[in-house]
Design an enzyme around this catalytic site. Structure first.
Site, PDB file in Angstrom:
ATOM      1  N   LYS A 126      18.856   8.217   4.369  1.00 21.95           N
ATOM      2  CA  LYS A 126      19.529   7.864   3.118  1.00 21.95           C
ATOM      3  C   LYS A 126      20.918   8.491   3.032  1.00 21.95           C
ATOM      4  O   LYS A 126      21.854   7.886   2.498  1.00 21.95           O
ATOM      5  CB  LYS A 126      18.667   8.272   1.936  1.00 21.95           C
ATOM      6  CG  LYS A 126      17.423   7.401   1.760  1.00 21.95           C
ATOM      7  CD  LYS A 126      16.626   7.809   0.536  1.00 21.95           C
ATOM      8  CE  LYS A 126      15.511   6.820   0.246  1.00 21.95           C
ATOM      9  NZ  LYS A 126      14.520   6.731   1.334  1.00 21.95           N
TER      10      LYS A 126
ATOM     11  N   HIS B 202       6.162   4.062  -7.220  1.00 20.50           N
ATOM     12  CA  HIS B 202       7.427   3.718  -6.556  1.00 20.50           C
ATOM     13  C   HIS B 202       7.248   2.669  -5.453  1.00 20.50           C
ATOM     14  O   HIS B 202       8.113   2.507  -4.596  1.00 20.50           O
ATOM     15  CB  HIS B 202       8.093   4.973  -5.970  1.00 20.50           C
ATOM     16  CG  HIS B 202       8.397   6.026  -6.984  1.00 20.50           C
ATOM     17  ND1 HIS B 202       9.391   5.902  -7.925  1.00 20.50           N
ATOM     18  CD2 HIS B 202       7.813   7.230  -7.223  1.00 20.50           C
ATOM     19  CE1 HIS B 202       9.427   6.976  -8.685  1.00 20.50           C
ATOM     20  NE2 HIS B 202       8.476   7.794  -8.290  1.00 20.50           N
TER      21      HIS B 202
ATOM     22  N   ARG C 255      14.379  -4.298   8.541  1.00 23.40           N
ATOM     23  CA  ARG C 255      13.204  -5.042   8.997  1.00 23.40           C
ATOM     24  C   ARG C 255      12.941  -6.195   8.043  1.00 23.40           C
ATOM     25  O   ARG C 255      13.643  -6.358   7.046  1.00 23.40           O
ATOM     26  CB  ARG C 255      11.978  -4.123   8.996  1.00 23.40           C
ATOM     27  CG  ARG C 255      11.764  -3.448   7.644  1.00 23.40           C
ATOM     28  CD  ARG C 255      10.467  -2.691   7.553  1.00 23.40           C
ATOM     29  NE  ARG C 255      10.391  -1.831   6.379  1.00 23.40           N
ATOM     30  CZ  ARG C 255      10.136  -2.231   5.134  1.00 23.40           C
ATOM     31  NH1 ARG C 255       9.964  -3.526   4.892  1.00 23.40           N
ATOM     32  NH2 ARG C 255      10.074  -1.363   4.142  1.00 23.40           N
TER      33      ARG C 255
END
Length: 480
Positions: free
Chosen positions: A115, A234, A291
């Site tokens: 990230k 989440h 992906r």
């Protein structure tokens, strides 16, 4: 490519195999011992057992999978999603072995897999970012100081994370140290990397993602957005395309930003750029998934494309046959992830025998699954049974069709999320489009589903009694 190995299992393996068959490409399936009689194994032209039930002994054995591919003269490997799909090392080994990896280049996977690295990469392209740190932090006092500068509430997030693991929301300074320690520990346990970073917590966000495609010739397009705000822990449960709140102008702006993100890492193939959208329609880059996504069918249905076929064509060097201007949104699509989970018990996994399994059928209904009646749902893998997808002329019609499809879907033997999906589709916040990622926390109570089940049982009993009385009257038999 005349022969492809699918390095996955379940519904996504079967979905990829079906596209290969349509393209007249020979297929090889791999499977663990517990999946010996799974539909994807029976569907493929060839199948090879690669190990025991546990993922580490089977679907995560990259070198074994490559060895099988070479032995069977396979030309390309499709990783699906999960398992090895975002493993840059595996992708590189596939390429080094002389095979084609049906996905992005390893460097793109590596950069977007972090990230922090991904934010650093896209920053040069003026992509909006959530305020936060630009480097990993382990020193608690330094982190605490930064949190104060950013302003509470804040999020502590694992740099190598996903799926909500290693993520902690902190509302006040006094809670920071404990939550920081927990986030680092969970990140280390889940990903083998305890690096975390801090960013501003967006209070009422929508989770909007953009599907992108890029070929080897430098052409990059987006296939519009998917709304993925209905989540538990989440993780997404209900997705739709397009979003009910994006204006054409905002859609174009976010699509353009997604294309820039793809170009920032020289992306190849199908990928997804995820954004947070706040209550003022400001959007911020979240991450890029390198992906195919679980929710890719909703994009396929509104654009009339086959993303797996496009992945394969791009991997073998073909140029995209369409431009951005050729793409248009057709109707509305919804997807419910049908998990083997119990919504009344905080969505805990539910394993066991599928004593009844009868998917719905009909116009506008699509079911991507990897199970049949009589199969055992194992404890070793993700509890996804299927993806129930519908497509209609507009959002209202799609919601109505989804409810109809859920009512047709018969699953017995294990708990599942069908009733939860029905709850979502019937809730005013969802039907009005006025919801965010806190939908489950705000509106869902386990007893809601229990009450619905009890009402259905009561109605069924009343109908049975009425039918019984009618038959007795017709036959002139005494009522007992």
């Amino acid at each position: 490519m005349k022969k492809i190995l699918v390095a996955n299992r379940g519904e996504i393996a079967l979905r990829i195999l079906k596209t290969c068959k349509k393209m007249n490409i020979a297929t090889v399936a791999v499977y663990s011992e517990v999946d010996r009689n799974a539909p994807h194994v029976l569907f493929a032209d060839e199948a090879v057992c690669i190990g025991a039930a546990a993922s580490n002994d089977s679907y995560l054995k990259g070198e074994k999978i490559i060895e099988v591919a070479k032995d069977l003269q396979v030309e390309g490997i499709h990783p699906g999603y999960g398992f090895l799909s975002e493993n840059a090392s595996f992708a590189q080994k596939v390429i080094d072995s002389g095979l084609i990896f049906i996905g992005p280049n390893p460097e793109s996977i590596r950069v977007m897999g972090s990230k922090l690295a991904s934010k650093e990469t896209v920053k040069a392209y003026n992509i909006p970012l959530v305020p936060g740190t630009e480097h990993a932090i382990t020193d608690i006092q330094e982190a605490k100081k930064i949190a104060v500068e950013i302003g509470y509430p804040i999020l502590i997030k694992a740099s190598a994370g996903g799926g909500g693991k290693g993520m902690r929301m902190v509302e006040r300074d006094s809670d920071f140290e404990n939550q920081m320690q927990r986030a680092v520990s969970e990140a280390q346990s889940a990903f083998g990397d305890g690096a975390v970073f801090i960013e501003k917590y967006i209070g009422s966000p929508r989770h909007i993602e953009i599907q992108v495609l890029a070929d080897r010739q430098g052409n990059t397009v987006h296939l519009f957005e998917r709304e993925c705000s209905i989540q538990r822990r989440h993780q997404k449960v209900v997705e739709e395309a397009p979003s009910s709140i994006l204006s054409p102008e905002l859609r174009a702006k976010m699509g353009e930003a997604a294309v820039k993100v793809a170009k920032s890492c020289s992306y190849l193939g199908a990928g997804t750029v995820e954004f947070l959208l706040d209550e003022n329609s400001n959007f911020y880059f979240l991450e890029m998934n390198t992906r195919l996504q679980v929710e890719h069918p909703v994009t396929e249905l509104i654009t009339g494309t086959d993303l797996v076929a496009l992945q394969i064509k791009i991997a073998r060097g073909e140029t995209l046959a369409f431009t951005q201007e050729d793409l248009h949104i057709n109707g509305h699509a919804l997807e419910l992830r049908v998990y083997a989970e119990d919504p009344t018990q905080d969505f805990l996994p539910s394993t066991g025998l599928l004593t009844t399994y009868q998917p719905p059928k009909g116009k506008g209904i699509r079911v991507d699954d990897g199970y049949v009646e009589g199969m055992e749902v194992p404890i070793y893998y993700d509890p996804l049974l299927s993806k129930l997808v519908v497509h209609a002329e507009n959002r209202e019609a799609a919601i109505s069709l989804m409810i109809e499809a859920i009512e047709q879907y018969q699953i017995k033997g294990i708990q599942n999320t069908l009733e939860f999906g029905k709850f979502v589709c019937q809730h005013e916040a969802f039907t009005s489009g006025n919801f965010d990622t806190h939908f489950v926390k705000k509106y869902f109570k386990p007893e809601d589903i229990q009450k619905e089940k009890e009402a259905e049982m009561k109605l069924a009993a009343q109908l049975a009694l009425k039918q019984y009385l009618l038959e007795k009257e017709t036959l002139k038999l005494p009522i007992i």
